[in-house]
Design a protein around this motif. Structure first.
Motif, PDB file in Angstrom:
ATOM      1  N   THR A 206       0.831  -1.204   0.000  1.00 55.41           N
ATOM      2  CA  THR A 206       0.000   0.000   0.000  1.00 55.41           C
ATOM      3  C   THR A 206       0.862   1.249   0.000  1.00 55.41           C
ATOM      4  O   THR A 206       1.759   1.388   0.835  1.00 55.41           O
TER       5      THR A 206
ATOM      6  N   VAL B 118       0.719   5.426   0.285  1.00 57.40           N
ATOM      7  CA  VAL B 118      -0.116   6.560   0.690  1.00 57.40           C
ATOM      8  C   VAL B 118       0.726   7.824   0.614  1.00 57.40           C
ATOM      9  O   VAL B 118       1.867   7.848   1.088  1.00 57.40           O
TER      10      VAL B 118
ATOM     11  N   TYR C 104      -4.444   7.148   7.740  1.00 56.82           N
ATOM     12  CA  TYR C 104      -4.223   5.745   7.390  1.00 56.82           C
ATOM     13  C   TYR C 104      -3.491   5.012   8.513  1.00 56.82           C
ATOM     14  O   TYR C 104      -3.885   3.903   8.913  1.00 56.82           O
TER      15      TYR C 104
END
Length: 283
Positions: free
Chosen positions: A140, A142, A151
């Motif tokens: 992931t 971000v 997050y």
């Protein structure tokens, strides 16, 4: 001490306390660090033992929770997803650095330089904007400091840096108030741009001084901006107030100074400041 023994001791201590017990006190009673405590709580949750964390109060094991037969078995080894933190010491990456230190989880720091490594093909593949901060957590990616803070608070709930979903109104409100109207108004004011009333509506940030009064009212007499517990919203709002007053882009309102003073001395923030000083000194 084996992991199994630690988990048994953790359950025993939680069963002994009918009221919530704070993380530092719980870790001290077990003779372990906070990071190990968070990992052990996550391990218990992974096998179905829901340790409840009430922000501002601490951890508790509800009496109705039953222990599954496999609860005390040695958890299967699982490599945690690595966090890679892309930043520059003189950037908004300082916000995310503080957030990571508050979490107390391992992470790897990659320092990028303006105009060179930030614009490299490898980094542009990660963040086409060619700016920091950014994180990669496992698979992931971000970007944008407020998004990263939100997050991380959700990815590591055991750290207690986000209120329970049912009471996140102020948390979301002020986190994104700072990310949107506050940042826009500060930037315009710093550039000497004074939007007309009509332009203020188009920009969505409103009048600079109305914004300042609004934020001052939000922190007046409050230790934390989103309730009784420190949260990711304090990391983000506090960072802007600290920087703004230091560099003169925000006025030194008494409300801001009192609120910021209560945040800047947190151990996690102090570690970030020491790191920046060390890097800038060539250490």
């Amino acid at each position: 001490m084996s992991r199994t023994t630690r988990l048994q001791d953790l359950i025993r201590v939680l069963r002994h306390h009918t009221d919530p017990i704070g993380g530092p006190e719980l870790a001290e009673s077990l003779g372990i660090g906070l990071r190990a405590l968070y990992q052990d709580i996550a391990a218990l949750r992974a096998v179905g033992i829901e340790v409840v964390n009430t922000p501002g109060q601490g951890y508790v094991l509800p009496p109705e929770v039953t222990l599954p037969p496999v609860a005390l078995a040695e958890p299967a080894a699982r490599e945690p997803a690595e966090i890679t933190f892309y930043t520059h010491p003189l950037s908004r990456g300082g916000i995310v650095h503080w957030m990571l230190e508050e979490l107390g989880v391992p992470y790897r720091t990659v320092i990028l330089e303006y105009g060179t490594s930030m614009k490299s093909p490898d980094y542009l593949a990660l963040n086409p904007m060619g700016k920091v901060p950014a994180i990669r957590h496992g698979d992931t990616v971000v970007t944008e400091a407020p998004a990263i803070c939100a997050y991380l608070a959700d990815a590591f709930p055991e750290a207690g840096l986000a209120p329970p979903p049912a009471v996140r109104g102020d948390y979301y409100r002020w986190l994104f108030f700072a990310a949107g109207p506050l940042e826009t108004a500060i930037s315009l004011n710093n550039l000497g741009v004074q939007p007309t009333v009509e332009q203020q509506g188009q920009l969505g940030c409103g009048d600079y001084w109305v914004l300042i009064d609004t934020l001052a009212s939000a922190v007046k007499g409050r230790r934390y901006i989103a309730g009784k517990a420190f949260s990711a919203a304090d990391v983000y709002v506090g960072s802007h107030l600290g920087w703004g007053m230091h560099f003169g882009t925000l006025p030194r309102r008494p409300e801001f100074e009192v609120y910021w003073e209560g945040l800047r001395m947190r151990p996690a923030h102090q570690r970030c400041e020491a790191y920046v000083e060390q890097v800038l000194a060539g250490g």
